[in-house]
Design a protein around this motif. Structure first.
Motif, PDB file in Angstrom:
ATOM      1  N   GLY A 240      28.732  99.684  46.576  1.00 26.43           N
ATOM      2  CA  GLY A 240      28.127  99.616  45.250  1.00 26.43           C
ATOM      3  C   GLY A 240      29.108  99.966  44.154  1.00 26.43           C
ATOM      4  O   GLY A 240      29.187  99.281  43.132  1.00 26.43           O
ATOM      5  N   TYR A 241      29.879 101.038  44.356  1.00 25.79           N
ATOM      6  CA  TYR A 241      30.839 101.413  43.311  1.00 25.79           C
ATOM      7  C   TYR A 241      31.969 100.395  43.207  1.00 25.79           C
ATOM      8  O   TYR A 241      32.368 100.006  42.100  1.00 25.79           O
ATOM      9  CB  TYR A 241      31.420 102.798  43.566  1.00 25.79           C
ATOM     10  N   TRP A 244      30.642  97.490  41.402  1.00 24.32           N
ATOM     11  CA  TRP A 244      30.441  97.782  39.976  1.00 24.32           C
ATOM     12  C   TRP A 244      31.761  97.735  39.219  1.00 24.32           C
ATOM     13  O   TRP A 244      31.807  97.213  38.092  1.00 24.32           O
ATOM     14  CB  TRP A 244      29.800  99.165  39.831  1.00 24.32           C
ATOM     15  N   LEU A 247      32.606  94.128  38.569  1.00 19.22           N
ATOM     16  CA  LEU A 247      31.814  93.570  37.464  1.00 19.22           C
ATOM     17  C   LEU A 247      32.309  94.103  36.125  1.00 19.22           C
ATOM     18  O   LEU A 247      32.378  93.357  35.138  1.00 19.22           O
ATOM     19  CB  LEU A 247      30.338  93.923  37.652  1.00 19.22           C
ATOM     20  N   ARG A 248      32.663  95.374  36.075  1.00 18.96           N
ATOM     21  CA  ARG A 248      33.118  95.974  34.813  1.00 18.96           C
ATOM     22  C   ARG A 248      34.427  95.356  34.337  1.00 18.96           C
ATOM     23  O   ARG A 248      34.643  95.168  33.128  1.00 18.96           O
ATOM     24  CB  ARG A 248      33.280  97.482  34.985  1.00 18.96           C
ATOM     25  N   TYR A 255      38.504  96.852  41.731  1.00 21.45           N
ATOM     26  CA  TYR A 255      38.807  98.193  42.229  1.00 21.45           C
ATOM     27  C   TYR A 255      40.173  98.223  42.912  1.00 21.45           C
ATOM     28  O   TYR A 255      40.943  99.181  42.730  1.00 21.45           O
ATOM     29  CB  TYR A 255      37.727  98.661  43.209  1.00 21.45           C
TER      30      TYR A 255
END
Length: 389
Positions: A240-241, A244, A247-248, A255
């Motif tokens: 999930g992180y 995210w 997406l950010r 990441y």
């Protein structure tokens, strides 16, 4: 079709009496282990205080506001970056969110600064971690083993980090209780703890792997909705992180691009071997702290080999194996790698079992050396070594 989870592979040892494995982790049973843990850490703190006072340094800023703690406090204060950027070692998206979110949330309803709150959370989490470490040792080998295992974990060479504004204590608490939940045949509890671990540190993937692999292998003994659900839930925190961040930043590998800016790419262990050769063979005057890091890595490999020989339960082997592989295969910075292995408490089980076979005076001698060494190395790490722990 059964909704009851099959027994976790390796969760029962034929040479362990049923009375040595309590059905539930009772706090009063863990009290001696927790007292031993606190005693070791207080001794390290007292030693650090005397050394810091001699050098004219304050202890609180060292523990609560420096290095990674400063990054987490920055996230709690200002949130995450919106862009990747090009500067090395400058993007805070490399740091996972659960700890700074907790710091911000708790500080909003309690007095004191966020730095004080962060340090208090780490200390309280370390007690939860120590209890979890005891619970695993107690379940597998009895109460004496649980107490000794907890004491050895407290006396880890860089154990001071357990009482700093870092995430190792919180992560270890989630990891230890997730492993315990697997041993106790509670896969869904283990899965949700793995989710929390995956939101705490990048190495949360090791906890998720332990849960997912163990539960999937348990399905071979019979289908179970709980085991399958646990296998699917466990990686959600880490994924999930990472998702995210992608997406950010507007890119699927966001990441990993951030990690590249922190020079934390995986190189299969080439950098690790290069540092081994440099520090142990070529450099006639190596940095003392880097020698400690190197010895910690080598000893950890040896202890993992002993863990395999001792046929530790599968969840422990997967967790420590994946964590150790991540640390050794990294091409990133070398000096914090002893700290990265701090949550790998199952590696201390082979040492625990063998120490219990020794006469009491030899065991006391080993423990005394470990505790005093931990106090020295913890203070050296933050007062002499010039970089982050």
């Amino acid at each position: 079709m059964s909704s009851t989870a099959p027994s976790i592979p390796g969760s029962r040892r034929p040479d362990t009496a049923p009375t040595a494995r309590p059905a539930a982790p009772v706090l009063h049973r863990a009290a001696p282990a927790l007292l031993a843990y606190v005693a070791v850490r207080v001794l390290g703190l007292v030693f650090l205080s005397f050394w810091a006072h001699h050098q004219g340094h304050g202890v609180w800023p060292i523990l609560a506001t420096q290095w990674d703690a400063d990054w987490y406090l920055g996230i709690a204060d200002h949130g995450y970056a919106h862009e990747l950027g090009t500067a090395y070692d400058a993007n805070n998206l490399a740091f996972f969110p659960l700890y700074p979110v907790l710091v911000k949330a708790v500080a909003a309803v309690t007095p004191g600064t966020r730095a004080t709150t962060g340090l208090l959370i780490a200390v309280l989490a370390s007690l939860g971690a120590a209890w979890g470490v005891f619970a695993v040792g107690d379940r597998l080998h009895g109460r004496r083993a649980g107490i000794l295992l907890t004491t050895l974990w407290a006396a880890f060479p860089v154990g001071l980090v357990q009482w700093m504004g870092y995430t190792e204590s919180l992560f270890t608490a989630f990891a230890a209780w997730a492993v315990y939940a697997l041993l106790a045949d509670r896969p869904l509890t283990a899965a949700w703890l793995a989710v929390l671990a995956g939101l705490t540190r990048p190495t949360g993937v090791a906890v998720a792997a332990a849960v997912t692999v163990t539960c999937l292998l348990a399905l071979r003994r019979g289908f179970s909705v709980r085991a399958l659900a646990a296998a699917l839930i466990a990686p959600l925190g880490w994924c999930g992180y990472v998702g995210w961040v992608g997406l950010r930043l507007g890119r699927w590998d966001g990441y990993f691009a951030v990690q590249a800016l922190w020079r934390n790419e995986v190189d299969g262990g080439r950098e690790t071997l290069r540092r081994f050769r440099e520090l142990l063979v070529r450099d006639s005057t190596p940095e003392l702290f880097l020698v400690l890091v190197t010895c910690t890595l080598l000893v950890s490999v040896a202890l993992f080999a002993l863990s395999l020989r001792d046929r530790q339960p599968l969840p422990l082997l997967v967790f420590t194996g994946v964590l150790l592989a991540i640390v050794l295969a990294s091409g990133g910075v070398y000096f914090p790698r002893a700290r990265f292995l701090l949550p790998a408490f199952p590696l201390l089980l082979p040492l625990t079992v063998r120490l219990l076979r020794l006469p009491a005076h030899y065991r006391a001698l080993v423990l005394t050396g470990a505790v005093l060494g931990s106090a020295y190395w913890g203070a050296y790490m933050v007062l002499v070594w010039p970089s982050a722990p």
